[in-house]
Design a protein around this motif. Structure first.
Motif, PDB file in Angstrom:
ATOM      1  N   ARG A  10       1.539 -15.713  35.568  1.00  0.00           N
ATOM      2  CA  ARG A  10       1.071 -14.618  34.970  1.00  0.00           C
ATOM      3  C   ARG A  10       0.499 -15.229  33.529  1.00  0.00           C
ATOM      4  N   MET A 270      -1.778  -2.077  37.222  1.00  0.00           N
ATOM      5  CA  MET A 270      -1.008  -2.457  35.783  1.00  0.00           C
ATOM      6  C   MET A 270      -2.322  -2.909  35.124  1.00  0.00           C
ATOM      7  N   SER A 271      -2.434  -2.403  33.827  1.00  0.00           N
ATOM      8  CA  SER A 271      -3.561  -2.587  33.107  1.00  0.00           C
ATOM      9  C   SER A 271      -3.346  -4.175  32.432  1.00  0.00           C
ATOM     10  N   TYR A 272      -2.167  -4.466  32.298  1.00  0.00           N
ATOM     11  CA  TYR A 272      -1.668  -6.129  31.972  1.00  0.00           C
ATOM     12  C   TYR A 272      -2.027  -7.022  32.864  1.00  0.00           C
ATOM     13  N   ASP A 273      -2.116  -6.312  34.182  1.00  0.00           N
ATOM     14  CA  ASP A 273      -2.190  -7.342  35.220  1.00  0.00           C
ATOM     15  C   ASP A 273      -2.931  -7.073  36.173  1.00  0.00           C
TER      16      ASP A 273
END
Length: 382
Positions: A10, A270-273
């Motif tokens: 990630r 998920m906006s971050y991933d």
């Protein structure tokens, strides 16, 4: 990194996503040259895989930054190996860049003399204005024949009423949009939603109209390019790569997100991933604690206040609970007139006497672990 695809860790993916969102932010503020340079950086991190499909927006920022010569040279360099002409954004943006170069645009957009001389050298390699205009017309006509389903959505987005002859023609009519695959429709909607501004500039729409009329003439003549484009649309664009899905989700262009499949449009992302790979590994997961939490406590409120102290240690709670349990067993033993308390531990053996935590001697010949006070009963005397 380019050999391994969309990285499974990630942390590197966070770098890609942060750069992508930064590109969108600076682009919305009008810093198109900065956005273009960041696109180059992001593409160079993984040029073979392009996990966020940054190539789908490089042409837009190049046009807005008036880097027309650079965009044409990029196309000429990578077209033999990357088949950039199969992407609607390059098929339409490159002839538009040539059109501006033929009109003398973009020659003074550089920031210093060094950049200006470099742009002039690139323009000289492309030929004189007449040559560039002829090439722009040929490339635009080829793009219209290859992607006929892009014309009417582009005109509608630009608030332009199409000519009745064009709107009623079978080649550009509604059937052109319904016959194209879902993957191609997503690319078309993405380009129209992002780049329709560059087609609303003065003179561009008239140039587009002239070339549309020329393509209709070629279609009526049964030009072999028409049949070739139709066969190409049937074979290619079957299925959308995950990189394009990530690009559409992060770009947040309504016309493109509306064409997403229900499996992606209805499920939370998920906006971050967005859309991580199936074999992803998370480096932020905290390992489970090996410390045994206390099962009993004298007072929950007391434990809470002790946890606020700077020298608080969770191990103290475990020892404290064990101490309370041992004192309770000893108290029960003394009430039953037994002078010896048995505290069971893993170190207990029946071959040698042991001492309890309070120093009382335990005679192992009279006590066995199963006869102890684990359940609070009196210790039997033999």
């Amino acid at each position: 990194m380019g050999k391994t695809g969309w990285v499974t860790s990630r942390l590197p993916r966070s770098l890609f996503i942060a750069l992508f969102r930064h590109i969108l932010n600076v682009g919305q503020k009008g810093c198109y040259r900065t956005a273009l340079e960041l696109c180059k950086l992001l593409l160079n991190l993984s040029p073979d895989d392009d996990p966020l499909a940054v190539s789908l927006m490089m042409d837009f920022y190049a046009l807005r930054a008036q880097e027309y010569s650079w965009l044409v040279m990029l196309y000429d360099t990578y077209e033999p190996t990357k088949n950039l002409s199969m992407l609607p954004n390059f098929s339409f943006s490159v002839p538009l860049a040539l059109y501006h170069l033929s009109n003398g645009s973009g020659q003074t957009s550089s920031r210093d003399k060094r950049e200006s001389s470099k742009a002039a050298a690139l323009a000289e390699e492309l030929g004189n204005p007449e040559t560039m205009r002829e090439r722009a017309d040929a490339m635009l006509q080829r793009a219209l024949i290859t992607f006929p389903g892009l014309l009417l959505p582009l005109l509608d987005k630009c608030s332009i009423q199409p000519d009745p002859v064009v709107a009623s023609h079978a080649f550009y009519g509604p059937k052109a949009q319904t016959n194209q695959s879902k993957g191609l429709s997503q690319l078309v909607n993405l380009y129209v939603g992002r780049c329709f501004h560059v087609w609303k500039e003065a003179g561009v729409m008239h140039w587009l109209e002239d070339n549309v009329k020329k393509t209709l003439t070629e279609v009526d003549k049964n030009n072999p390019l028409v049949k070739e484009g139709e066969e190409m649309r049937k074979v290619r664009y079957q299925g959308t790569p995950m990189a394009i899905y990530r690009h559409i989700l992060m770009s947040e262009i309504r016309t493109a997100t509306a064409a997403l499949p229900p499996a992606l449009a209805n499920n939370p992302v998920m906006s971050y991933d967005p859309l991580p790979p199936p074999d992803t590994t998370c480096g932020y997961t905290r390992p489970k604690s090996t410390i045994q939490q206390p099962t009993e406590s004298s007072n929950i409120l007391t434990t809470f206040f002790r946890s606020l102290l700077p020298n608080y240690n969770p191990d103290d709670d475990v020892n404290h609970a064990r101490g309370l349990r041992g004192r309770w067993w000893l108290k029960a033993a003394r009430k039953s007139s037994v002078s010896v308390a048995f505290i069971y531990s893993e170190e207990f053996t029946s071959e040698a006497p042991r001492r309890s935590m309070w120093g009382d001697t335990i005679c192992c010949s009279h006590v066995t672990p199963t006869d102890g006070f684990l359940d609070g009963k009196n210790m039997p005397v033999r």
